[in-house]
Enzyme design. Structure first.
Site, PDB file in Angstrom:
ATOM      1  N   ASP A   1      -3.735   6.130  10.956  1.00 20.88           N
ATOM      2  CA  ASP A   1      -2.325   5.713  10.983  1.00 20.88           C
ATOM      3  C   ASP A   1      -2.105   4.447  11.810  1.00 20.88           C
ATOM      4  OD1 ASP A   1      -1.591   7.930   9.424  1.00 20.88           O
ATOM      5  OD2 ASP A   1      -1.307   9.194  11.179  1.00 20.88           O
TER       6      ASP A   1
ATOM      7  N   HIS B   1       3.118   7.205   5.213  1.00 30.57           N
ATOM      8  CA  HIS B   1       3.199   8.196   6.289  1.00 30.57           C
ATOM      9  C   HIS B   1       4.671   8.542   6.523  1.00 30.57           C
ATOM     10  CE1 HIS B   1       1.728  10.266   9.889  1.00 30.57           C
ATOM     11  NE2 HIS B   1       2.850   9.854  10.476  1.00 30.57           N
TER      12      HIS B   1
ATOM     13  N   ASN C   1      -1.550   3.332   2.910  1.00 34.73           N
ATOM     14  CA  ASN C   1      -1.207   4.739   3.127  1.00 34.73           C
ATOM     15  C   ASN C   1       0.294   4.843   3.307  1.00 34.73           C
ATOM     16  OD1 ASN C   1      -1.666   7.575   3.803  1.00 34.73           O
ATOM     17  ND2 ASN C   1      -1.165   7.004   5.918  1.00 34.73           N
TER      18      ASN C   1
ATOM     19  N   LEU D   1     -11.350   8.436   5.529  1.00 31.90           N
ATOM     20  CA  LEU D   1     -12.374   7.707   4.778  1.00 31.90           C
ATOM     21  C   LEU D   1     -13.207   6.906   5.761  1.00 31.90           C
ATOM     22  CD1 LEU D   1      -9.945   6.612   1.971  1.00 31.90           C
ATOM     23  CD2 LEU D   1     -11.964   8.055   1.612  1.00 31.90           C
TER      24      LEU D   1
ATOM     25  N   ALA E   1      -9.924   1.939  10.068  1.00 35.47           N
ATOM     26  CA  ALA E   1     -10.661   3.066  10.636  1.00 35.47           C
ATOM     27  C   ALA E   1      -9.815   3.845  11.637  1.00 35.47           C
ATOM     28  CB  ALA E   1     -11.934   2.566  11.305  1.00 35.47           C
TER      29      ALA E   1
HETATM   30  C1  GRF Z   1       3.975  12.651   2.103  1.00 28.84           C
HETATM   31  O1  GRF Z   1       4.925  13.076   3.037  1.00 28.84           O
HETATM   32  C2  GRF Z   1       3.199  11.476   2.628  1.00 28.84           C
HETATM   33  O2  GRF Z   1       3.952  10.642   3.442  1.00 28.84           O
HETATM   34  C3  GRF Z   1       2.138  12.155   3.452  1.00 28.84           C
HETATM   35  O3  GRF Z   1       1.777  13.289   2.716  1.00 28.84           O
HETATM   36  C4  GRF Z   1       2.884  13.684   1.905  1.00 28.84           C
HETATM   37  C5  GRF Z   1       2.407  13.737   0.493  1.00 28.84           C
HETATM   38  O4  GRF Z   1       3.384  14.238  -0.374  1.00 28.84           O
HETATM   39  N1  GRF Z   1       1.019  11.271   3.736  1.00 28.84           N
HETATM   40  P1  GRF Z   1       3.147  14.191  -1.934  1.00 28.84           P
HETATM   41  O5  GRF Z   1       1.787  14.834  -2.201  1.00 28.84           O
HETATM   42  O6  GRF Z   1       3.183  12.765  -2.369  1.00 28.84           O
HETATM   43  O7  GRF Z   1       4.265  14.996  -2.512  1.00 28.84           O
END
Ligand code: GRF
Length: 196
Positions: A142, A101, A99, A85, A139
């Site tokens: 991660d 991750h 987010n 984004l 920005a």
């Molecule tokens: C997850 O592993 C999340 O950490 C990553 O993308 C994946 C999404 O999985 N960013 P879902 O669509 O929620 O099943």
């Protein structure tokens, strides 16, 4: 209220909705993905906002911010959303986007670190543990301030699929617990982060 951005499977979205956490709007950058079925099954409004269909990335990012605002969203969560984004989005939601991750950031984040590539990198590095991270979105891919992490062991004999499955269980638990904590404290706002 929360808004959730998705691109595919939607298992994190499903965990949030299954926990009874209110979601005002789901936005996907891809049509016909499982996450949109999840939204429909829970009666949550959803929209598909594709770059091609909305006049380029700036127009799309502006439209996403406007749609979230119009829906009354105070905190947005990227749950498997696979596009960057830009500043047009952050004009509306800077400091208000999280987010999730699937690694212990800052390890195994950044360009290319998506999906099974993350778990492949963990195994290739010989790490003894992995886990999930929830962080504020800035920005820097991660790279925003970390709000919460949860660890799992990497076991002898793990392959990307077994490790991904173990991490995913923790993702769901961590995301639900973190959102419940934020909502209970009235903190539908992530800590202020780096300027975008
Ligand atoms: C997850 O592993 C999340 O950490 C990553 O993308 C994946 C999404 O999985 N960013 P879902 O669509 O929620 O099943």
């Amino acid at each position: 209220m929360l808004g959730i951005l998705v691109s595919g499977r939607g298992s994190n979205l499903e965990a949030v909705l299954g926990a009874g956490i209110g979601v005002a709007l789901v936005i996907s950058n891809r049509p016909a993905v499982r996450a949109l079925e999840v939204a429909s099954e829970h009666g949550v409004p959803w929209m598909v906002m594709r770059r091609a269909g909305s006049g380029g990335a700036v127009a799309r990012d502006t439209a996403i911010g406007e749609a979230l605002t119009d829906a009354g969203v105070e905190l947005a969560v990227l749950a498997g959303y696979d596009q960057m984004l830009g500043p047009a989005y952050f004009e509306a939601f800077r400091g208000r986007t999280l987010n999730i991750h699937p690694s212990l950031l800052p390890a195994h984040g950044g360009p290319g670190m998506m999906g099974l590539a993350v778990h492949r990198a963990v195994l290739a590095a010989g790490d003894a543990e992995s886990g999930a991270t929830i962080h504020e979105v800035t920005a820097e891919l991660d790279g925003g301030p970390i709000l919460a992490q949860s660890r799992v062991p990497v076991l002898a004999g793990d392959d990307v699929d077994t490790l991904a499955a173990r991490v995913l269980i923790e993702e769901h638990r961590l995301l639900v617990a973190t959102l419940q904590r934020l909502l209970a404290s009235g903190g539908e706002r992530a800590p202020a982060g780096d300027p975008c």
